[in-house]
Design a protein around this motif. Structure first.
Motif, short mmCIF file in Angstrom:
data_model
loop_
_atom_site.label_atom_id
_atom_site.label_comp_id
_atom_site.label_asym_id
_atom_site.label_seq_id
_atom_site.Cartn_x
_atom_site.Cartn_y
_atom_site.Cartn_z
N LYS A 1 0.87 -1.20 0.00
CA LYS A 1 0.00 0.00 0.00
C LYS A 1 0.89 1.24 0.00
CE LYS A 1 -3.18 1.45 3.11
NZ LYS A 1 -4.10 1.30 4.24
N ASN A 2 1.63 1.40 -1.09
CA ASN A 2 2.63 2.47 -1.07
C ASN A 2 2.62 3.24 -2.40
OD1 ASN A 2 3.93 0.89 -2.98
ND2 ASN A 2 5.27 -0.06 -1.47
N LEU A 3 3.51 4.24 -2.46
CA LEU A 3 3.56 5.11 -3.63
C LEU A 3 4.01 4.35 -4.88
CD1 LEU A 3 3.09 8.00 -4.51
CD2 LEU A 3 5.45 8.52 -3.91
N GLU A 4 4.99 3.43 -4.71
CA GLU A 4 5.49 2.70 -5.88
C GLU A 4 4.35 1.93 -6.56
OE1 GLU A 4 7.23 2.39 -2.82
OE2 GLU A 4 8.45 4.05 -3.57
N ILE B 1 0.10 1.39 -10.80
CA ILE B 1 -1.30 1.39 -11.28
C ILE B 1 -1.52 2.55 -12.26
CG2 ILE B 1 -3.74 1.56 -10.58
CD1 ILE B 1 -2.81 0.37 -7.81
N TRP B 2 -1.02 3.75 -11.91
CA TRP B 2 -1.18 4.90 -12.83
C TRP B 2 -0.50 4.61 -14.17
CZ3 TRP B 2 0.81 8.21 -8.22
CH2 TRP B 2 -0.26 8.53 -7.37
N ASN B 3 0.67 3.97 -14.11
CA ASN B 3 1.38 3.65 -15.36
C ASN B 3 0.57 2.69 -16.23
OD1 ASN B 3 3.63 5.22 -15.02
ND2 ASN B 3 4.85 3.61 -14.03
N GLU B 4 -0.02 1.70 -15.57
CA GLU B 4 -0.84 0.74 -16.32
C GLU B 4 -2.04 1.43 -16.95
OE1 GLU B 4 1.15 -1.65 -17.01
OE2 GLU B 4 -0.35 -3.22 -16.64
N LEU B 5 -2.70 2.29 -16.17
CA LEU B 5 -3.89 2.99 -16.70
C LEU B 5 -3.50 3.87 -17.87
CD1 LEU B 5 -5.67 3.93 -13.32
CD2 LEU B 5 -6.32 2.12 -14.92
N THR B 6 -2.33 4.49 -17.78
CA THR B 6 -1.86 5.36 -18.86
C THR B 6 -1.51 4.53 -20.09
OG1 THR B 6 -0.95 6.82 -17.18
CG2 THR B 6 -0.15 7.16 -19.42
N TYR C 1 -6.24 9.30 -10.70
CA TYR C 1 -5.91 9.19 -12.13
C TYR C 1 -6.88 10.05 -12.94
CZ TYR C 1 -5.48 7.13 -16.77
OH TYR C 1 -5.33 6.96 -18.12
N LYS C 2 -6.35 10.94 -13.74
CA LYS C 2 -7.17 11.85 -14.56
C LYS C 2 -8.25 12.55 -13.72
CE LYS C 2 -6.37 10.01 -19.08
NZ LYS C 2 -6.66 10.22 -20.45
N ARG C 3 -7.89 12.91 -12.53
CA ARG C 3 -8.80 13.56 -11.56
C ARG C 3 -9.97 12.67 -11.14
NH1 ARG C 3 -7.95 18.41 -14.76
NH2 ARG C 3 -6.44 19.69 -13.67
#
Ligand code: GLY
Length: 360
Positions: A73-76, A81-86, A115-117
């Motif tokens: 449950k961390n920033l990495e 997850i953000w990278n995958e969504l992008t 992600y994307k607000r």
């Protein structure tokens, strides 16, 4: 006709609770052109097949898997997850599903709502702890530095689908851990739930539909009235001030215990403090302590650990201006919050925990 699943449309979140909820959720998923799901490796192995079996027509575009446990449950992992969504070019029309326990719903809700607000997300809790607590109430976030839930935001999921079918995938410790939170609702607000549990070991309870529905409704009721934890939501912290310190202590000494084990011990200490503050009848105190002892083994901590536990408590979010504020019970089924407790009383409560004879 079965009364389950219960459908609760408490705006802005709708809930489906009980047997059949998973299968019935399919209709509400149809309107999304794309679905991305977050799981951990255990959920992927044991719960995702159940999800697919009950919802064969729901097409999951992509499953993102993280390692199980609080350490994820961390920033990495959020960046992952953000990278995958992008990478997948996910836009705001998509739905993000969190299938898992508290770690998945916390970090998944956080990643989705930043992600994307913010893209909509639905929680499908798979653990007892998630069903009774973590998936409900819009707390999302990650741990940061040495602190739990240090970064995050309150954001409501579109809905929470609670189906006890997933409980079959839990191991004994996970059941036990969630059971501490279930007991907590009985103690802080639901005498009727407490009566269903009292005298029973969680292995011998069978009406989980009813137990989960009651616990989940209690939590929904609290967050409906106090989403941002300005008042009565703090009652949920009963057992958690000392409990969190015990949890952190064991974690720091490389002897991780479950959240529920720590909270159960915390509830014994904080019931003792409650009894000193509010003159609770001895029979009620015995009832609480006996019930916890029946379901949880006593920790073998010694009085030498007390200074370290106190230091950990001082770092807790519930400390304001150096003063420890507790959520306590006035009697079984009625809690109160923001009660200042003197350090000596905290110490005595831990000594009470250590020195009493437990049933186990
Ligand atoms: N787990 C405590 C809360 O949701 O406020």
């Amino acid at each position: 006709m079965s009364k389950y699943p219960l459908l609760l449309d408490t705006k802005p979140v709708s809930y489906m609770i009980g047997d059949g909820a998973l299968g019935m959720s399919g209709k509400s998923l149809q309107k999304y052109p794309r679905i991305i799901m977050l799981v951990d490796e255990n959920v992927e192995k044991h719960c995702l097949p159940v999800f697919k079996e009950y919802l064969p027509n729901v097409e999951i575009d992509h499953v993102i898997s993280i390692k199980s446990g609080e350490k994820s449950k961390n920033l990495e992992q959020s960046i992952h997850i953000w990278n995958e969504l992008t990478r997948l070019q996910v836009d705001r029309d998509a739905l993000f599903i969190n299938l898992g326990g508290g770690v998945v719903t916390d970090i998944g809700g956080f990643a989705a709502s930043t992600y994307k607000r913010g893209i909509p997300f639905i929680n499908f809790p798979t653990t007892l702890l998630g069903m009774a607590d973590a998936a409900i109430g819009g707390k999302t976030g990650i741990d940061y530095g040495a602190y739990k839930n240090q970064v995050g935001l309150f954001v409501d999921p579109v809905s929470v689908i609670i189906d006890p079918i997933f409980l079959n995938t839990l191991n004994d410790l996970q059941w036990q851990s969630g059971f501490a939170e279930v007991m907590k609702y009985g103690l802080i607000m639901d005498r009727d739930l407490w009566s269903m549990l009292i005298g029973k070991d969680y292995h011998h309870l069978d009406d989980w539909n009813k137990i989960i529905a009651k616990a989940a409704r209690d939590k929904i009721d609290i967050v409906h009235h106090d989403a941002l934890e300005k008042g009565m939501r703090k009652n949920l912290n009963f057992g958690h001030t000392i409990g969190h310190a015990i949890e952190s202590y064991y974690l720091m000494h490389d002897m991780p215990i479950t959240h529920g084990q720590a909270i159960a011990a915390g509830m014994i200490c904080e019931t003792w403090i409650s009894s000193k503050k509010f003159n609770i009848e001895c029979t009620q105190i015995d009832e609480v302590v006996d019930m916890i002892d029946l379901n949880f083994e006593k920790f073998g901590i010694s009085e030498d650990t007390i200074p370290e536990l106190l230091d950990l408590m001082r770092q807790d979010k519930k400390v304001r201006e150096g003063q420890l504020k507790f959520s306590l019970i006035r009697k079984i089924g009625k809690a109160t919050h923001d009660i200042e407790v003197e350090m000596d009383m905290v110490i005595d409560s831990i000594k009470y925990y250590i020195n009493r004879n437990a049933a186990h």
